[in-house]
Design an enzyme around this catalytic site. Structure first.
Site, PDB file in Angstrom:
ATOM      1  CB  THR A  66     -29.991  15.574 -24.175  1.00 47.42           C
ATOM      2  OG1 THR A  66     -31.389  15.390 -24.041  1.00 47.42           O
ATOM      3  CG2 THR A  66     -29.679  16.272 -25.471  1.00 47.42           C
TER       4      THR A  66
ATOM      5  CD1 TRP B 173     -35.343  36.026 -12.049  1.00 44.97           C
ATOM      6  CD2 TRP B 173     -34.117  35.732 -13.900  1.00 44.97           C
ATOM      7  NE1 TRP B 173     -36.162  35.514 -13.023  1.00 44.97           N
ATOM      8  CE2 TRP B 173     -35.439  35.318 -14.165  1.00 44.97           C
ATOM      9  CE3 TRP B 173     -33.170  35.627 -14.909  1.00 44.97           C
ATOM     10  CZ2 TRP B 173     -35.837  34.814 -15.399  1.00 44.97           C
ATOM     11  CZ3 TRP B 173     -33.564  35.130 -16.136  1.00 44.97           C
ATOM     12  CH2 TRP B 173     -34.885  34.725 -16.378  1.00 44.97           C
TER      13      TRP B 173
ATOM     14  CD  GLU C  52     -30.048  19.852 -27.209  1.00 40.24           C
ATOM     15  OE1 GLU C  52     -28.888  19.920 -26.744  1.00 40.24           O
ATOM     16  OE2 GLU C  52     -31.040  19.602 -26.511  1.00 40.24           O
TER      17      GLU C  52
ATOM     18  CE  LYS D 207     -39.047  35.920 -11.380  1.00 37.51           C
ATOM     19  NZ  LYS D 207     -40.174  35.744 -12.268  1.00 37.51           N
TER      20      LYS D 207
HETATM   21  P1  ADP Z   1     -27.507  17.909 -20.666  1.00 35.52           P
HETATM   22  O1  ADP Z   1     -28.331  19.132 -20.971  1.00 35.52           O
HETATM   23  O2  ADP Z   1     -28.183  16.654 -20.903  1.00 35.52           O
HETATM   24  O3  ADP Z   1     -26.729  18.011 -19.398  1.00 35.52           O
HETATM   25  P2  ADP Z   1     -25.514  18.739 -22.551  1.00 35.52           P
HETATM   26  O4  ADP Z   1     -24.185  18.163 -22.422  1.00 35.52           O
HETATM   27  O5  ADP Z   1     -26.095  18.906 -23.871  1.00 35.52           O
HETATM   28  O6  ADP Z   1     -26.397  17.809 -21.770  1.00 35.52           O
HETATM   29  O7  ADP Z   1     -25.552  20.043 -21.705  1.00 35.52           O
HETATM   30  C1  ADP Z   1     -25.586  21.290 -22.278  1.00 35.52           C
HETATM   31  C2  ADP Z   1     -25.661  22.302 -21.190  1.00 35.52           C
HETATM   32  O8  ADP Z   1     -24.524  22.225 -20.350  1.00 35.52           O
HETATM   33  C3  ADP Z   1     -25.691  23.713 -21.679  1.00 35.52           C
HETATM   34  O9  ADP Z   1     -26.980  24.084 -22.108  1.00 35.52           O
HETATM   35  C4  ADP Z   1     -25.214  24.471 -20.462  1.00 35.52           C
HETATM   36  O10 ADP Z   1     -26.272  24.690 -19.558  1.00 35.52           O
HETATM   37  C5  ADP Z   1     -24.238  23.514 -19.828  1.00 35.52           C
HETATM   38  N1  ADP Z   1     -22.883  23.902 -20.218  1.00 35.52           N
HETATM   39  C6  ADP Z   1     -22.138  23.443 -21.224  1.00 35.52           C
HETATM   40  N2  ADP Z   1     -20.942  24.038 -21.264  1.00 35.52           N
HETATM   41  C7  ADP Z   1     -20.921  24.935 -20.246  1.00 35.52           C
HETATM   42  C8  ADP Z   1     -19.970  25.885 -19.757  1.00 35.52           C
HETATM   43  N3  ADP Z   1     -18.777  26.046 -20.309  1.00 35.52           N
HETATM   44  N4  ADP Z   1     -20.316  26.625 -18.694  1.00 35.52           N
HETATM   45  C9  ADP Z   1     -21.511  26.478 -18.108  1.00 35.52           C
HETATM   46  N5  ADP Z   1     -22.443  25.606 -18.516  1.00 35.52           N
HETATM   47  C10 ADP Z   1     -22.161  24.846 -19.579  1.00 35.52           C
END
Ligand code: ADP
Length: 550
Positions: free
Chosen positions: A179, A439, A324, A434
């Protein structure tokens, strides 16, 4: 369980090769487009597997790629894991020290690298002891100046097109992706054969991102990022035609591929689709008539984007996932109950992150440790589990307590769930604002602001504030020739009408570009750092002196 009966990737290719031998795999390269059939692809994959054996790669060894989306990269997708080795896709946009860290952590034996990325890799490898034992293969037919690397075509040239594929267990590690490490060091997520198998099968359900043999599938999402959302595997399982957009495609490149190859399904982060929209809005005539579906994920799909593509007969399918999760977790299909609903209701649902894909379970836990009601209002952190959800980080089995609890992955995403079961992401736990103990969803404000004409991109971050702990500030990239003062007034007035008073950002700042992470997402951390010592808002304080959060 003995292999052969296990859940492994190999049968997907076995099937495509036999049922659809003439279906094509197309790649955009600097020298023009390349075309291979599944039959040729399968031969070349076997040659690659033989070459890896000859090179001394054994079961469980890690083989890395440092590449854009193209056919040779796709050859590693089956060629590496089906020998029992593990494919580690490296994000070439990461800073050098992250690349050194992950090559060391993964203990990569060999790195396949694109000619256009060789300079970057050579920079990271130079003098770095992490690379001391690593061999390089360059994705082409000629040697390059930057690295001492065997050309790929030479690497596989003399090998047989037959390979005695081993029977593998479902537990055999097949993939590895780190990641991006927006917080702390990159974390490795390992994909076993059965995780990738079950992810592919779930993708192929009507509730996933299903494909069929008549489809022409173009993953714009990088193959170094969570296996391009698994699309190369799903497209193979379907026997579909693949189209790979090659190095750094711009909207004109994508438009040409869509028109000339007849792309029906594509996928990428919102910026890709905003870019294509802008390209068309600038007066470029692009024929989108073959394009049925674009899968938008990685960040929230703005409602305005969904509507714009709807008007052109292209369905935006909003999906949510994480590294993940291999990565797909939810897809925003309409349930049959909603098919007769009015357009506004439908778009409202489709703009949410959607319904959980069959095979997964989730729960949403609020600040008091209680499960939230499914009322579309209450929110908490999303936890998820299932066959393609990782249970620990690579080589860090004990360091995972913050991320996993009782078999659930804690996603770090704050969500609501409505009465129909649609999940909506309100924020990431670390980005939620916050203010005065309440929130504010930065994501919701961003979506609202991005719907204004004259806004090309927008992001909202919380700045530390003496009295309110945090206050929202909006950063806006204006479109060409926009009257900025009028735009700010319009946004502020519009948000006042639609949101509680204390949600409205105290300031709207104009920037040239929203800084992005290595995976193309808005980097709020960068913005916070860049503006940390400026008082954008009355009462705002530098981060280090900020009052304690409640
Ligand atoms: P990183 O966390 O390293 O950026 P990831 O690609 O694993 O890599 O990111 C996952 C995160 O991306 C999710 O936990 C979420 O916060 C965000 N995410 C993924 N898809 C969406 C979506 N359709 N809308 C909003 N956020 C998203």
């Amino acid at each position: 369980m003995p292999g052969g009966h296990s859940q492994t990737l190999r049968p997907f290719l076995w099937c495509a090769e036999r049922l659809y031998p003439d279906t094509e795999i197309v790649s955009r390269t600097h020298e023009g487009r390349t075309r291979h059939t599944y039959a040729e692809y399968a031969d070349r994959t076997a040659q690659l597997a033989n070459a890896l054996d000859e090179h001394g790669i054994e079961r469980g060894d890690r083989v890395a790629t440092f590449c854009w989306n193209h056919t040779r990269h796709f050859e590693t997708y089956f060629g590496v894991p089906s020998t029992g080795a593990q494919l580690h896709t490296i994000n070439p946009l990461l800073p050098d020290e992250h690349i050194q860290y992950i090559v060391d952590d993964a203990d990569d034996e060999i790195v396949f690298v694109d000619p256009s990325l060789a300079g970057k890799l050579a920079g990271a490898a130079e003098g770095a002891e992490e690379f001391a034992d690593v061999d390089f293969v360059v994705m082409g037919s000629t040697e390059i100046d930057e690295l001492d690397a065997t050309p790929y075509e030479e690497f596989i040239a003399d090998q047989s097109t037959e390979y005695d594929w081993p029977e593998l267990d479902g537990d055999q590690p097949a993939g590895l992706c780190y990641t991006s490490g927006t917080t702390g060091k990159p974390k490795g997520v390992e994909y076993t054969q059965s995780m990738l198998w079950s992810h592919t099968m779930a993708s192929q359900t009507p509730q996933g991102i299903p494909m069929e043999d008549a489809d022409v599938v173009m993953p714009v999402v990088p193959m170094f990022h969570v296996n391009a959302w698994g699309m190369p595997f799903t497209a193979t399982a379907a026997g579909a035609k693949h189209v790979y957009p090659g190095p750094s495609p711009d909207p004109a490149d994508l438009a040409a591929l869509i028109e000339e190859e007849g792309v029906t399904i594509s996928a990428g982060v919102p910026t890709v689709w905003l870019g294509l929209r802008e390209h068309i809005a600038e007066g470029n005539d692009v024929d989108l008539s073959t394009l049925d579906t674009v899968i938008v994920g990685g960040a929230a799909a703005p409602q305005s984007l969904i509507e714009w593509y709807d008007d052109r007969g292209v369905e935006v399918l909003h999906a949510w996932g994480m590294t993940e999760l291999s990565p797909i977790g939810t897809v925003s299909h309409l349930t049959s109950d909603l098919r007769d609903a009015d357009y506004e209701t439908q778009v409202d649902k489709r703009a949410k992150q959607g319904l959980v894909v069959p095979g997964l379970e989730f729960e949403v836990i609020d600040e008091n440790g209680e499960e939230i009601p499914w009322d579309g209002e209450a929110f908490g952190e999303l936890r998820i589990r299932g066959p393609w959800v990782t249970k620990e980080y690579f080589a860090r089995p004990d360091a995972s307590e913050d991320e996993f609890v009782d078999g659930w992955l804690k996603t770090g995403d704050v969500v609501t769930v409505d009465g129909d079961g649609y999940i909506q992401l309100v924020d990431r736990t670390k980005d939620v604002i916050k203010s005065g103990g309440e929130w504010i969803s930065s994501v919701e404000l961003e979506n609202a602001i991005m719907a204004y004409d004259g806004v090309s991109e927008a992001t909202v971050v919380g700045v530390p504030h003496e009295r309110w702990q945090e206050r929202p500030v909006a950063f806006v990239v204006p479109g060409d020739g926009v009257d900025r003062e009028a735009l700010v007034d319009e946004i502020q007035a519009g948000l006042h009408d639609d949101y509680p008073k204390w949600w409205v950002p105290d300031a709207v700042e104009f920037i040239d570009e929203v800084p992005k992470t290595a995976t193309g997402k808005f980097s709020k951390k960068d913005l916070r750092e860049r503006y940390a010592d400026q008082s954008l808002v009355e009462g705002s304080v530098p981060e280090e002196d900020a009052p304690e959060q409640e």
